[in-house]
Design a protein around this motif. Structure first.
Motif, short mmCIF file in Angstrom:
data_model
loop_
_atom_site.label_atom_id
_atom_site.label_comp_id
_atom_site.label_asym_id
_atom_site.label_seq_id
_atom_site.Cartn_x
_atom_site.Cartn_y
_atom_site.Cartn_z
N ILE A 22 0.84 -1.20 0.00
CA ILE A 22 0.00 0.00 0.00
C ILE A 22 0.88 1.25 0.00
CG2 ILE A 22 -1.82 1.25 1.21
CD1 ILE A 22 -2.73 -1.43 0.05
N LYS A 23 1.88 1.25 0.85
CA LYS A 23 2.83 2.37 0.88
C LYS A 23 3.60 2.44 -0.43
CE LYS A 23 6.16 4.46 4.08
NZ LYS A 23 6.87 4.24 5.37
N SER A 24 3.89 1.29 -1.01
CA SER A 24 4.59 1.24 -2.28
C SER A 24 3.81 1.94 -3.39
CB SER A 24 4.87 -0.21 -2.67
OG SER A 24 5.47 -0.31 -3.94
N CYS A 25 2.47 1.83 -3.34
CA CYS A 25 1.64 2.53 -4.33
C CYS A 25 1.93 4.04 -4.33
CB CYS A 25 0.15 2.31 -4.04
SG CYS A 25 -0.44 0.64 -4.39
N ALA A 26 2.08 4.58 -3.13
CA ALA A 26 2.35 6.02 -3.02
C ALA A 26 3.69 6.37 -3.65
CB ALA A 26 2.33 6.44 -1.56
N ALA A 27 4.68 5.48 -3.48
CA ALA A 27 6.00 5.74 -4.05
C ALA A 27 5.98 5.57 -5.56
CB ALA A 27 7.03 4.79 -3.43
N VAL A 28 5.39 4.48 -6.03
CA VAL A 28 5.40 4.16 -7.46
C VAL A 28 4.58 5.17 -8.27
CG1 VAL A 28 4.60 2.44 -9.15
CG2 VAL A 28 5.84 1.71 -7.10
N CYS A 29 3.49 5.64 -7.69
CA CYS A 29 2.54 6.48 -8.45
C CYS A 29 2.71 7.98 -8.21
CB CYS A 29 1.12 6.04 -8.14
SG CYS A 29 0.79 4.35 -8.66
N GLY A 30 3.78 8.37 -7.55
CA GLY A 30 4.12 9.78 -7.51
C GLY A 30 3.59 10.58 -6.33
N LEU A 31 2.86 9.92 -5.39
CA LEU A 31 2.41 10.67 -4.22
C LEU A 31 3.57 10.93 -3.26
CD1 LEU A 31 -0.42 9.70 -5.23
CD2 LEU A 31 -1.08 9.55 -2.82
N GLY A 32 4.46 9.97 -3.17
CA GLY A 32 5.51 10.02 -2.16
C GLY A 32 5.05 9.32 -0.90
N THR A 33 5.93 8.61 -0.27
CA THR A 33 5.54 7.83 0.91
C THR A 33 5.09 8.71 2.08
OG1 THR A 33 7.88 7.70 1.59
CG2 THR A 33 7.00 5.86 0.30
N ASP A 34 5.52 9.97 2.10
CA ASP A 34 5.05 10.88 3.16
C ASP A 34 3.54 11.09 3.07
OD1 ASP A 34 7.58 11.16 4.12
OD2 ASP A 34 7.92 13.17 3.29
N ASN A 35 2.98 10.89 1.89
CA ASN A 35 1.55 11.10 1.70
C ASN A 35 0.75 9.80 1.76
OD1 ASN A 35 1.72 13.87 1.52
ND2 ASN A 35 2.11 13.83 -0.68
N CYS A 36 1.40 8.74 2.23
CA CYS A 36 0.68 7.53 2.64
C CYS A 36 0.67 7.54 4.16
CB CYS A 36 1.36 6.27 2.11
SG CYS A 36 0.49 4.74 2.56
N VAL A 37 -0.45 7.92 4.72
CA VAL A 37 -0.54 8.15 6.17
C VAL A 37 -0.83 6.83 6.87
CG1 VAL A 37 -1.73 9.42 7.99
CG2 VAL A 37 -1.36 10.49 5.74
N MET A 38 0.04 6.49 7.83
CA MET A 38 -0.13 5.25 8.58
C MET A 38 -1.01 5.51 9.80
SD MET A 38 1.71 3.74 6.42
CE MET A 38 1.79 2.07 7.00
N VAL A 39 -2.17 4.89 9.80
CA VAL A 39 -3.15 5.10 10.87
C VAL A 39 -2.86 4.13 12.01
CG1 VAL A 39 -5.61 5.11 11.43
CG2 VAL A 39 -4.84 5.77 9.12
N PRO A 40 -2.81 4.61 13.25
CA PRO A 40 -2.53 3.72 14.37
C PRO A 40 -3.54 2.58 14.49
CG PRO A 40 -2.31 6.01 15.04
CD PRO A 40 -2.92 6.02 13.67
N SER A 41 -3.06 1.47 15.01
CA SER A 41 -3.92 0.29 15.24
C SER A 41 -4.02 0.03 16.74
CB SER A 41 -3.33 -0.93 14.53
OG SER A 41 -2.00 -1.16 14.96
N ASP A 42 -5.02 -0.76 17.11
CA ASP A 42 -5.18 -1.10 18.52
C ASP A 42 -4.29 -2.28 18.88
OD1 ASP A 42 -6.47 -3.44 17.67
OD2 ASP A 42 -8.48 -2.64 17.99
N GLU A 43 -4.40 -2.76 20.12
CA GLU A 43 -3.50 -3.81 20.60
C GLU A 43 -3.71 -5.13 19.86
OE1 GLU A 43 -6.31 -5.13 24.41
OE2 GLU A 43 -4.39 -4.14 24.74
#
Length: 512
Positions: free
Chosen positions: A212-233
């Motif tokens: 999913i993060k790779s999509c941001a890199a490959v398609c020009g968004l940049g990995t900074d614009n793939c926001v990682m949402v926190p998960s629970d325990e």
């Protein structure tokens, strides 16, 4: 032990000395005796290997370090052709040192096991050796693909839509990203980034697959614009955190457009809360994708589908890999879209030398212009044949069996709580646990003990590989040091095999 005997597969003296120039297609014959003899010996070797993989007394692997392995194999590409007998020996030695991923004691990967019917389908596929880009050259397989993918969309809960078989779940996720951007900004296809009114941003769980993060890199968004949402325990995305981060990025002037939920994370096997994420995606006009590459097989289970996959029909796209939980042979990955027409609109390049519009048949069956890779391997036949061998009801029981084995493993771990520590209750067939050697039994469980248990995992894994009796993966995550993560996705596994896994880990590690 019934290990591959490299010298067993002997051709007749005459055939043994021949080379590939002496068999079909280099000789013009409708029934070459030498070709038949060579292929029959190859088939004999493969059938022996199928039987060996299912022999619990057989090692999973004969491990050698890379430099030592190079000395055992003849890997050079020669200037002159080798004989047919040498080619047979090459095949035999390759299987001799290959990891037996179909072995019932192989719990290492999400894709494991050996479905013999699916394998037979792959043999036929290799023999047919056709490409999947037009009905003209793959009429039977194209129709099969249409039927199977329509059935899968019906199981998701859609009436209509479109799908394609892709080369792996990562590329399936990429197709979802491309379609999402195309639907929101159709001019991007021609004009690129200047067609965008602002900076796009996408959202996924911090436990999601790296593709999913790779999509941001490959398609020009940049990995900074793939926001990682926190998960629970338990590894599930936290919906309130998703909404907070969407609002935060909107306040910066960015454009949220894509939200990914994971149905079966790679390590823990967690299922993100689909309905809550769907609500937020709708509220902020985001494309909602579900990466069910791993957990999608549970869509077939009446017993285990809910609540894990409740709301899946609300997604705009779904990745689902039959080569994982469903046991189809690698590779077999699908991407499904609720809206028909997006694949062709997004990816069509109208190459006239392949996709003419004046053919004698209905060109809507040509799939090549819907995809980015043009040439596509026939991955559908092995799945179609496997599905016919089980029926949908049989696949449902297959999924239930894997989950029931997982429940058995959890019970056995709890019954041996002096030796094993269950990290969490599993939602899929991933079981995350620590092994506790004798010196740490009775010691209170705290962060220091976890660090010690984490150091033990790679040592036990190395012993597994050196003895060849078992393979179970280990890894750390962002909350804890190394732990074991076993996977049950092989239909060959029994409760006795699960018990063996735990007893063998104990045998290999109790002195540590």
């Amino acid at each position: 032990m019934t290990s591959i005997n490299v010298d067993k597969y002997k051709l007749s003296d005459k055939t043994a000395r021949l080379t590939a120039k002496d068999i079909i297609p280099m000789i013009q014959s409708s029934d070459s005796a030498e070709t038949r003899e060579f292929l029959q010996k190859v088939s004999e070797l493969l059938i022996d290997y199928v039987n060996i993989q299912n022999d619990r007394k057989e090692k999973i692997l004969d491990f050698h370090h890379p430099e030592d392995m190079k000395k055992l194999l003849k890997l050079d590409v020669p200037a002159e052709a080798v004989t047919l007998q040498q080619l047979l020996k090459d095949c035999a030695i390759t299987l001799k040192y290959q990891v037996k991923t179909g072995h019932p004691h192989f719990f290492n990967q999400l894709s494991c096991g050996l479905d013999v019917v699916s394998m037979a389908g792959e043999w036929l596929t290799a023999t047919a050796n056709t490409n999947m880009f037009t009905y003209e050259i793959a009429p039977v397989f194209i129709l099969m693909e249409n039927v199977v993918l329509t059935k899968m969309r019906e199981i998701i809960g859609w009436n209509g839509g479109d799908s394609i078989l892709a080369p792996g779940g990562s590329i399936a996720n990429l197709y979802a990203f491309l379609a999402a951007r195309h639907r929101m900004f159709p001019d991007y296809k021609e004009h690129g980034a200047r067609a965008l009114p602002g900076e796009l941003v996408m959202f996924t769980s911090d436990q999601s697959h790296y593709s999913i993060k790779s999509c941001a890199a490959v398609c020009g968004l940049g990995t900074d614009n793939c926001v990682m949402v926190p998960s629970d325990e338990n590894g599930r995305m936290i919906p309130t955190e998703l909404e907070r981060l969407i609002l935060e990025r909107k306040s910066r002037g960015q454009i949220p457009f894509f939200v990914n939920a994971t149905a079966g994370t790679t390590v823990i096997g967690a299922f993100d809360p689909i309905n809550a994420i769907a609500d937020i995606s709708e509220k902020y006009n985001c494309w909602f994708h579900i990466d069910a590459a791993w957990g999608g097989g549970l869509l077939l289970s009446k017993k285990y589908r809910h609540p894990r996959l409740s709301g899946v029909e609300r997604a705009d796209s779904v990745t689902w890999n039959p080569h994982k939980l469903m046991g189809a042979l690698l590779q077999c990955s699908t991407i499904h879209f609720k809206q028909d027409g997006l694949l062709i609109s997004c990816n069509q390049m109208s190459a006239e030398y392949l996709f003419m519009t004046d053919k004698l048949y209905d060109i809507s069956y040509d799939t090549g212009d819907k995809v980015i890779q043009c040439g596509r391997h026939n991955d559908v036949f092995k799945l179609w044949l496997q599905w016919r061998s089980k029926g949908t009801e049989g696949f449902s029981k297959h999924m239930d069996h894997l989950m029931e084995l997982t429940e058995h493993q959890v019970r056995r771990i709890k019954q041996q709580s002096d030796k094993f520590h269950l990290i969490m209750e599993p939602e899929c067939t991933n079981v995350s646990f620590w092994y506790i050697p004798r010196r740490l039994r009775g010691v209170p469980h705290d962060a220091r003990k976890e660090q010690e248990l984490g150091k033990i995992c790679p040592i036990i894994k190395s012993r597994m590989m050196q003895t060849g009796t078992l393979m179970v993966a280990y890894q750390p995550d962002d909350r804890r040091p190394n732990f074991f993560r076993s996977i049950i996705s092989s239909i060959a596994v029994t409760e006795a095999d699960v018990d063996f896994m735990l007893s063998e880990i104990d045998r290999l590690g109790q002195d540590l």
